[in-house]
Design a protein around this motif. Sequence first.
Motif, PDB file in Angstrom:
ATOM      1  N   TYR A   1      -8.675   5.537  -3.306  1.00  0.00           N
ATOM      2  CA  TYR A   1      -9.240   6.793  -3.787  1.00  0.00           C
ATOM      3  C   TYR A   1     -10.472   6.483  -4.624  1.00  0.00           C
ATOM      4  CZ  TYR A   1      -4.788   8.455  -2.165  1.00  0.00           C
ATOM      5  OH  TYR A   1      -3.703   8.724  -1.372  1.00  0.00           O
ATOM      6  N   GLY A   2     -11.503   6.030  -3.960  1.00  0.00           N
ATOM      7  CA  GLY A   2     -12.728   5.685  -4.650  1.00  0.00           C
ATOM      8  C   GLY A   2     -13.312   4.403  -4.093  1.00  0.00           C
TER       9      GLY A   2
ATOM     10  N   PRO B   1       0.820  -1.215   0.000  1.00  0.00           N
ATOM     11  CA  PRO B   1       0.000   0.000   0.000  1.00  0.00           C
ATOM     12  C   PRO B   1       0.852   1.263   0.000  1.00  0.00           C
ATOM     13  CG  PRO B   1       0.126  -0.892   2.213  1.00  0.00           C
ATOM     14  CD  PRO B   1       0.847  -1.875   1.317  1.00  0.00           C
ATOM     15  N   ASP B   2       0.367   2.297  -0.661  1.00  0.00           N
ATOM     16  CA  ASP B   2       0.967   3.612  -0.563  1.00  0.00           C
ATOM     17  C   ASP B   2       0.216   4.406   0.502  1.00  0.00           C
ATOM     18  OD1 ASP B   2       2.838   3.260  -2.752  1.00  0.00           O
ATOM     19  OD2 ASP B   2       1.075   3.290  -4.045  1.00  0.00           O
ATOM     20  N   GLY B   3       0.854   5.456   1.018  1.00  0.00           N
ATOM     21  CA  GLY B   3       0.208   6.251   2.054  1.00  0.00           C
ATOM     22  C   GLY B   3       0.082   5.531   3.373  1.00  0.00           C
ATOM     23  N   ASN B   4       0.922   4.510   3.595  1.00  0.00           N
ATOM     24  CA  ASN B   4       0.835   3.695   4.801  1.00  0.00           C
ATOM     25  C   ASN B   4       2.250   3.424   5.299  1.00  0.00           C
ATOM     26  OD1 ASN B   4       0.533   1.695   6.737  1.00  0.00           O
ATOM     27  ND2 ASN B   4      -1.019   0.557   5.599  1.00  0.00           N
TER      28      ASN B   4
ATOM     29  N   LEU C   1      -5.794   2.772  -6.509  1.00  0.00           N
ATOM     30  CA  LEU C   1      -4.524   3.182  -5.933  1.00  0.00           C
ATOM     31  C   LEU C   1      -4.241   4.663  -6.105  1.00  0.00           C
ATOM     32  CD1 LEU C   1      -2.273   0.209  -7.087  1.00  0.00           C
ATOM     33  CD2 LEU C   1      -3.226   0.606  -4.817  1.00  0.00           C
ATOM     34  N   LEU C   2      -4.850   5.279  -7.134  1.00  0.00           N
ATOM     35  CA  LEU C   2      -4.539   6.663  -7.464  1.00  0.00           C
ATOM     36  C   LEU C   2      -5.795   7.505  -7.531  1.00  0.00           C
ATOM     37  CD1 LEU C   2      -2.061   5.805 -10.322  1.00  0.00           C
ATOM     38  CD2 LEU C   2      -1.426   6.952  -8.210  1.00  0.00           C
TER      39      LEU C   2
END
Length: 311
Positions: free
Chosen positions: A265-266, A60-63, A271-272
């Motif tokens: 994001y949705g 995961p990104d943002g983690n 992911l984006l």
Amino acid sequence: MLAAVLTVFAQVALAQSYPASAELLLGKDYRGPKVATPRDAQGKPLLTGYWKLLHEPGKPDGNLGKDLPKFKLPYSAQGQQVLHDNLTKTVDPEARCIITGIPRLLTSVLPFEILHTPKRLGTFHALSWHRWVWLDGRKQEEDPDPEYLGNAIGAWDGDTLVIDSVGFRDSADGRIWLDDNGNPQSVQAHVVERWSRPDFHHLNLTLTYTDPLYYTKPVTYKRSWVLGGPGESLKEFSCEWNTPWIVNHLEPGPGVIGANGNRGYGPNNQLLPDLPFGSVDSSRGTAYWLFRPNKPKPSDVPPPPATAAKR
């Protein structure tokens, strides 16, 4: 002509948001001939550039806990309580246009820029936030004022730039998160970043986060970026564009965090974020933060008038 091209691009991005986002926001690993690392007059690597994330599949990104079992950070009892408050009581500080801190900015999926000078290094981020890192040999203050981005000084360890930051704000005041998932950060946080540029096209980070108030042991976080293409750079971004709606309507917490450790994001945990994710003037854009399903957004296309619908 340029305005027309941008309008067409925005329409395509909204119609096919994920491919456009991936193409423009994420980096693709460079496979060409190796180019030597640029260096300054003292022979040290220059980190200046526009850097795009090399996303790690399955991570995961943002983690900040992306490399930990089940992506879970080692909370203390006090950290667990502040985490609960962040998830249930606090509207995302970044969404409210409060300065996004470190390390959250460094866990973002979005590109960023570095401007490296002999005395200072600046990191500039997609939501219009920036920080300066002193490289002039100064030492940390004994009792620095708390800052969202901390108080940062840098020094070289061979070809690795080590950035040491202390003096952060605390999540207990509801104005800063450690990362996109709402993890807490305390005034006792200590962030050590080790930056290296092994060649012209790649940038690597190993970050160690130590926070004895909210976590039981240090956390190590690694990621890499690739240099953006010619002409690529950060664009203008109006953070405050959606703020009135967000303050009144966005729910507390980061939204649903999936089993993959990503808040997404949705509704499909993409992911984006969709593009465009901000607006400076009058163009309508899908806001970066408005990732929850079934919530009206100021960026939604207005429905047709009722009279038109009956025709």
